[in-house]
Every structure is written in structure tokens, then in C-alpha cells.
Design a protein around this motif. Structure first.
Motif, PDB file in Angstrom:
ATOM      1  N   GLU A  45      25.789 -10.463  28.611  1.00 60.44           N
ATOM      2  CA  GLU A  45      26.399  -9.218  28.161  1.00 60.44           C
ATOM      3  C   GLU A  45      25.263  -8.290  27.741  1.00 60.44           C
ATOM      4  O   GLU A  45      24.178  -8.750  27.421  1.00 60.44           O
ATOM      5  CB  GLU A  45      27.250  -9.613  26.956  1.00 60.44           C
ATOM      6  N   ARG A  46      25.556  -6.990  27.748  1.00 61.70           N
ATOM      7  CA  ARG A  46      24.529  -6.033  27.307  1.00 61.70           C
ATOM      8  C   ARG A  46      25.015  -5.233  26.122  1.00 61.70           C
ATOM      9  O   ARG A  46      26.220  -5.019  25.950  1.00 61.70           O
ATOM     10  CB  ARG A  46      24.142  -5.107  28.464  1.00 61.70           C
ATOM     11  N   THR A  47      24.073  -4.773  25.305  1.00 58.46           N
ATOM     12  CA  THR A  47      24.418  -3.948  24.151  1.00 58.46           C
ATOM     13  C   THR A  47      23.320  -2.910  23.928  1.00 58.46           C
ATOM     14  O   THR A  47      22.229  -3.009  24.499  1.00 58.46           O
ATOM     15  CB  THR A  47      24.637  -4.841  22.897  1.00 58.46           C
ATOM     16  N   GLU A  87      18.259  -1.070  25.715  1.00 54.37           N
ATOM     17  CA  GLU A  87      19.322  -1.865  26.327  1.00 54.37           C
ATOM     18  C   GLU A  87      18.931  -3.328  26.223  1.00 54.37           C
ATOM     19  O   GLU A  87      17.842  -3.720  26.656  1.00 54.37           O
ATOM     20  CB  GLU A  87      19.485  -1.449  27.806  1.00 54.37           C
ATOM     21  N   VAL A 144      26.500  -8.482  22.086  1.00 52.36           N
ATOM     22  CA  VAL A 144      27.021  -7.532  21.090  1.00 52.36           C
ATOM     23  C   VAL A 144      27.049  -8.193  19.710  1.00 52.36           C
ATOM     24  O   VAL A 144      26.518  -7.652  18.733  1.00 52.36           O
ATOM     25  CB  VAL A 144      28.431  -7.014  21.491  1.00 52.36           C
ATOM     26  N   TYR A 166      23.455  -9.405  18.414  1.00 54.67           N
ATOM     27  CA  TYR A 166      22.635  -8.334  17.845  1.00 54.67           C
ATOM     28  C   TYR A 166      23.217  -7.835  16.525  1.00 54.67           C
ATOM     29  O   TYR A 166      22.473  -7.552  15.577  1.00 54.67           O
ATOM     30  CB  TYR A 166      22.460  -7.195  18.859  1.00 54.67           C
ATOM     31  N   ARG A 167      24.558  -7.754  16.426  1.00 56.01           N
ATOM     32  CA  ARG A 167      25.162  -7.309  15.165  1.00 56.01           C
ATOM     33  C   ARG A 167      24.839  -8.284  14.033  1.00 56.01           C
ATOM     34  O   ARG A 167      24.652  -7.884  12.886  1.00 56.01           O
ATOM     35  CB  ARG A 167      26.670  -7.112  15.312  1.00 56.01           C
ATOM     36  N   GLY A 203      23.648  -0.543  16.178  1.00 59.52           N
ATOM     37  CA  GLY A 203      24.084  -1.481  17.215  1.00 59.52           C
ATOM     38  C   GLY A 203      25.510  -1.196  17.630  1.00 59.52           C
ATOM     39  O   GLY A 203      26.339  -0.827  16.792  1.00 59.52           O
ATOM     40  N   SER A 204      25.807  -1.345  18.908  1.00 58.45           N
ATOM     41  CA  SER A 204      27.177  -1.151  19.391  1.00 58.45           C
ATOM     42  C   SER A 204      28.101  -2.120  18.657  1.00 58.45           C
ATOM     43  O   SER A 204      27.749  -3.282  18.430  1.00 58.45           O
ATOM     44  CB  SER A 204      27.269  -1.440  20.883  1.00 58.45           C
ATOM     45  N   SER A 233      31.229  -3.112  19.621  1.00 58.09           N
ATOM     46  CA  SER A 233      32.146  -3.876  20.485  1.00 58.09           C
ATOM     47  C   SER A 233      31.628  -3.771  21.919  1.00 58.09           C
ATOM     48  O   SER A 233      30.743  -2.944  22.210  1.00 58.09           O
ATOM     49  CB  SER A 233      33.557  -3.282  20.413  1.00 58.09           C
ATOM     50  N   THR A 234      32.194  -4.581  22.808  1.00 54.11           N
ATOM     51  CA  THR A 234      31.758  -4.492  24.210  1.00 54.11           C
ATOM     52  C   THR A 234      32.160  -3.142  24.801  1.00 54.11           C
ATOM     53  O   THR A 234      31.418  -2.581  25.612  1.00 54.11           O
ATOM     54  CB  THR A 234      32.350  -5.632  25.072  1.00 54.11           C
ATOM     55  N   ALA A 249      29.642  -0.682  23.585  1.00 53.49           N
ATOM     56  CA  ALA A 249      28.364  -0.943  24.256  1.00 53.49           C
ATOM     57  C   ALA A 249      28.351  -0.275  25.626  1.00 53.49           C
ATOM     58  O   ALA A 249      27.362   0.368  26.000  1.00 53.49           O
ATOM     59  CB  ALA A 249      28.132  -2.447  24.386  1.00 53.49           C
TER      60      ALA A 249
END
Ligand code: CMP
Length: 135
Positions: free
Chosen positions: A5-7, A77, A84, A87-88, A119-120, A122-123, A126
Motif C-alpha cells: 500500500e502507499r501513503t 510517497e 497507512v 506510518y500513522r 500522514g494520510s 486512511s487509504t 492517501a
């Protein structure tokens, strides 16, 4: 099967002022998040207002925009399994006095506003936020 996944991370102007950008990136890398893309930029008023549009009605909005346009930011990125939330977890609570030990905000933030990094949340966020900076 888990999927990578990316954030989006933003290192904020206060971190540039206090010269802890490198240390924040080091915390991110040590947590196993991979840097896929990174840009250094100075946000315009319009860009900051659009990025934070969900906070438009909040009392802190004008100050937030002034602060986020006051100096350089690094937009990054990141990729990992469960990026997500991973990182949170290392970012810590918005309010550094409530952030867990060892988190970026506990280590480097000075207030709820000047909280070193974003940081984002949620997906879905993000996706929107990565599109905003990286297309
Ligand atoms: P961020 O995670 O980037 O998302 C919104 C930002 O608004 C937040 O980090 C802080 O920089 C700022 N913010 C959130 N809550 C407050 C608050 N109560 N007072 C001042 N700034 C805030």
C-alpha cells in the motif's frame, strides 16, 4: 494475501527550521517504509488551502495555511504492507504531548500545529493526497 500500500508523508516547515528532516526520514526508513517518490517544495496559499480543504471551517485553518506556506516542505510517497497505519503509528498523535514515546511527533514536534509531519489518515485520503502531489 496482503498487498503493498502507499501513503503520503509531508515533512513540515518546523522540521526544516529545527533541522531534523534527516532524522525524520531515518525514523521512516527504519520502520520499513520505502521511499518511492520525494519532492521538496514551497506550497502556495492556494495549494495549502486545497490540500487541507477538509479543515476549512476549523478555527485553526488560517494559522495552518500561514504555517504550511512559511517554508519548505518535503512531500514523500511511501510504500509498505499496511503503509497507512504503519506510518500513522510511527507519526504519533496530532498533539505531541499526547504522542507515544519514540514517535516522530513525540521526538520532533513542538505543538498541535507545528507537529513536524503529516500522514494520510486512511487509504482513501492517501489516494487523494498522492494524486494531489504526484499525479
Ligand atoms: P495534519 O496531520 O497535517 O492535519 C491537519 C493539521 O492541522 C495538523 O496536522 C496540525 O498541523 C493542524 N492542527 C490540527 N489540530 C489543530 C489544533 N487544534 N490547533 C492548531 N493546529 C491544529
Amino acid at each position: 494475501m496482503h498487498k503493498k500500500e502507499r501513503t503520503l508523508a509531508i515533512i513540515k516547515p518546523d522540521a526544516f527550521e529545527s533541522k531534523c528532516v534527516g532524522q525524520i526520514i531515518s525514523v521512516i526508513e527504519k520502520a520499513g517504509l520505502e521511499i518511492i517518490n520525494m519532492r521538496l517544495l514551497r506550497l502556495s496559499n492556494n495549494e495549502a488551502s486545497e490540500f487541507y480543504s477538509e479543515h476549512k471551517s476549523k478555527p485553526f485553518f488560517p494559522d495552518l495555511i500561514e504555517y504550511m506556506t512559511s517554508g519548505s516542505v518535503a512531500v514523500i510517497e511511501l510504500e509498505a504492507y499496511n503503509a497507512v497505519n504503519l506510518y500513522r503509528d510511527i507519526l504519533g498523535a496530532t498533539d505531541p504531548s499526547k504522542a507515544a514515546e519514540g514517535t516522530i511527533r513525540k521526538l520532533f514536534a513542538s505543538s498541535k500545529q507545528r507537529n513536524a509531519a503529516h500522514g494520510s489518515d486512511s487509504t482513501a485520503s492517501a489516494e487523494r493526497e498522492l494524486q494531489f502531489f504526484f499525479g
